[in-house]
Design a protein around this motif. Sequence first.
Motif, PDB file in Angstrom:
ATOM      1  N   SER A 172       0.810  -1.220   0.000  1.00 47.04           N
ATOM      2  CA  SER A 172       0.000   0.000   0.000  1.00 47.04           C
ATOM      3  C   SER A 172       0.846   1.274   0.000  1.00 47.04           C
ATOM      4  O   SER A 172       0.448   2.293  -0.581  1.00 47.04           O
ATOM      5  CB  SER A 172      -0.925   0.000   1.222  1.00 47.04           C
ATOM      6  OG  SER A 172      -0.144  -0.160   2.397  1.00 47.04           O
ATOM      7  N   SER A 173       2.027   1.225   0.638  1.00 48.35           N
ATOM      8  CA  SER A 173       2.794   2.472   0.826  1.00 48.35           C
ATOM      9  C   SER A 173       3.174   3.184  -0.475  1.00 48.35           C
ATOM     10  O   SER A 173       3.170   4.415  -0.509  1.00 48.35           O
ATOM     11  CB  SER A 173       4.048   2.194   1.663  1.00 48.35           C
ATOM     12  OG  SER A 173       3.686   1.708   2.933  1.00 48.35           O
TER      13      SER A 173
ATOM     14  N   ARG B 238       6.359 -16.972  -2.420  1.00 50.53           N
ATOM     15  CA  ARG B 238       6.568 -15.754  -3.216  1.00 50.53           C
ATOM     16  C   ARG B 238       7.818 -15.928  -4.062  1.00 50.53           C
ATOM     17  O   ARG B 238       8.545 -16.908  -3.906  1.00 50.53           O
ATOM     18  CB  ARG B 238       6.773 -14.552  -2.296  1.00 50.53           C
ATOM     19  CG  ARG B 238       5.594 -14.282  -1.374  1.00 50.53           C
ATOM     20  CD  ARG B 238       5.729 -12.917  -0.821  1.00 50.53           C
ATOM     21  NE  ARG B 238       4.740 -12.566   0.157  1.00 50.53           N
ATOM     22  CZ  ARG B 238       4.587 -11.330   0.622  1.00 50.53           C
ATOM     23  NH1 ARG B 238       5.375 -10.368   0.199  1.00 50.53           N
ATOM     24  NH2 ARG B 238       3.675 -11.053   1.511  1.00 50.53           N
TER      25      ARG B 238
ATOM     26  N   LYS C  91       4.986   0.508  11.216  1.00 49.90           N
ATOM     27  CA  LYS C  91       6.367   0.439  10.697  1.00 49.90           C
ATOM     28  C   LYS C  91       7.416   0.914  11.698  1.00 49.90           C
ATOM     29  O   LYS C  91       8.614   0.855  11.416  1.00 49.90           O
ATOM     30  CB  LYS C  91       6.503   1.277   9.409  1.00 49.90           C
ATOM     31  CG  LYS C  91       5.509   0.922   8.334  1.00 49.90           C
ATOM     32  CD  LYS C  91       5.733  -0.500   7.868  1.00 49.90           C
ATOM     33  CE  LYS C  91       4.491  -1.130   7.286  1.00 49.90           C
ATOM     34  NZ  LYS C  91       4.324  -0.945   5.894  1.00 49.90           N
TER      35      LYS C  91
ATOM     36  N   ALA D  73      10.918  -6.107  -0.210  1.00 46.05           N
ATOM     37  CA  ALA D  73      10.469  -6.948  -1.329  1.00 46.05           C
ATOM     38  C   ALA D  73       9.889  -8.209  -0.682  1.00 46.05           C
ATOM     39  O   ALA D  73       9.071  -8.099   0.225  1.00 46.05           O
ATOM     40  CB  ALA D  73      11.597  -7.216  -2.308  1.00 46.05           C
TER      41      ALA D  73
ATOM     42  N   ASP E  79       9.173  -8.259  -6.519  1.00 45.94           N
ATOM     43  CA  ASP E  79       8.715  -9.487  -5.874  1.00 45.94           C
ATOM     44  C   ASP E  79       7.252  -9.728  -6.218  1.00 45.94           C
ATOM     45  O   ASP E  79       6.584  -8.830  -6.728  1.00 45.94           O
ATOM     46  CB  ASP E  79       8.905  -9.399  -4.356  1.00 45.94           C
ATOM     47  CG  ASP E  79       8.089  -8.286  -3.708  1.00 45.94           C
ATOM     48  OD1 ASP E  79       8.136  -7.144  -4.201  1.00 45.94           O
ATOM     49  OD2 ASP E  79       7.400  -8.574  -2.711  1.00 45.94           O
TER      50      ASP E  79
HETATM   51  O1  LIG Z   1       3.466  -6.708  -0.083  1.00 39.87           O
HETATM   52  C1  LIG Z   1       4.304  -6.541  -0.951  1.00 39.87           C
HETATM   53  O2  LIG Z   1       4.038  -6.386  -2.121  1.00 39.87           O
HETATM   54  C2  LIG Z   1       5.772  -6.556  -0.609  1.00 39.87           C
HETATM   55  O3  LIG Z   1       6.234  -7.827  -0.819  1.00 39.87           O
HETATM   56  C3  LIG Z   1       6.078  -6.186   0.810  1.00 39.87           C
HETATM   57  O4  LIG Z   1       7.454  -6.185   1.048  1.00 39.87           O
HETATM   58  C4  LIG Z   1       5.522  -4.834   1.186  1.00 39.87           C
HETATM   59  O5  LIG Z   1       6.178  -3.832   0.482  1.00 39.87           O
HETATM   60  C5  LIG Z   1       5.648  -4.592   2.690  1.00 39.87           C
HETATM   61  O6  LIG Z   1       5.018  -5.630   3.365  1.00 39.87           O
HETATM   62  C6  LIG Z   1       5.012  -3.283   3.093  1.00 39.87           C
HETATM   63  O7  LIG Z   1       3.673  -3.250   2.699  1.00 39.87           O
HETATM   64  P1  LIG Z   1       2.808  -1.932   2.851  1.00 39.87           P
HETATM   65  O8  LIG Z   1       3.383  -0.913   1.975  1.00 39.87           O
HETATM   66  O9  LIG Z   1       1.440  -2.376   2.411  1.00 39.87           O
HETATM   67  O10 LIG Z   1       2.840  -1.564   4.282  1.00 39.87           O
END
Ligand SMILES: O=C(O)[C@H](O)[C@@H](O)[C@H](O)[C@H](O)COP(=O)(O)O
Length: 229
Positions: free
Chosen positions: A44-45, A169, A192, A144, A69
């Motif tokens: 989501s970030s 994955r 986080k 990732a 990934d």
């Molecule tokens: O979910 C994914 O696609 C990534 O593999 C994972 O590494 C993700 O970037 C983090 O878990 C943070 O996720 P958020 O940005 O949703 O907090």
Amino acid sequence: MSLACRFFTDTEALAAEAARLIATAIRSAVDTRGECILALTGGSSPILTYRKLTELDIDWSKIHFVQTDERMTTDRNRRSATVIESAFGIDGAGPKSISAQWHPVPAGPSGEATAAYDLQLAAIRPVGVPDIAVLGLGTDGHIASISDKDLNSPSIQRVIPTMIDGEQRLSLHPDYLASIPTRVLLAIGSTKQDALASVLAHAIGAPAVPAAVVLGTDGHIFADDSARP
Ligand SMILES: O=C(O)[C@H](O)[C@@H](O)[C@H](O)[C@H](O)COP(=O)(O)O
């Protein structure tokens, strides 16, 4: 050079600033190599940053999008590719908002998808790594789809099969990710805080979590105030 971590009160401003940095790196890669490979994560970030990028002046015809990934699932709604397609307006059913070349991870069993994606990346750029990686931060410090146990896997492959929270994955190898010249981590939300604290503490001698390994000493972190440790 030291790890740059910037905090923002406003996620719009965070995304705009991150997009500006990424756009500068894209233009520089296009100027020097004639093309740019951007490795993108889901989650989501980064979504707002991806949307902001589409508003900037970039020659998208020279850009390749690859994935950092992916989840090995047939559920489209859970795939990172779907997040990327939606944020950039890459949709087979509708008009594309940008003309970048998109190389999603193929669906299928993990072993086959890993080998196929490795070959696909080699075909796009036989020698070398993507120019830019946009990454997120897992609450356990994963980046990732690299968790602690993947840090020492053999480094001859670009892409490796991994497992996060019991789910299969694939991910770019940590050494390959760490070699990408511009690495940008987006961390939004109070969940986080602990992981970000671990990443930042590595610079003063704490053990490395995967995100710290990939970011090294010259990565860029854009975090919101709620993620501040
Ligand atoms: O979910 C994914 O696609 C990534 O593999 C994972 O590494 C993700 O970037 C983090 O878990 C943070 O996720 P958020 O940005 O949703 O907090």
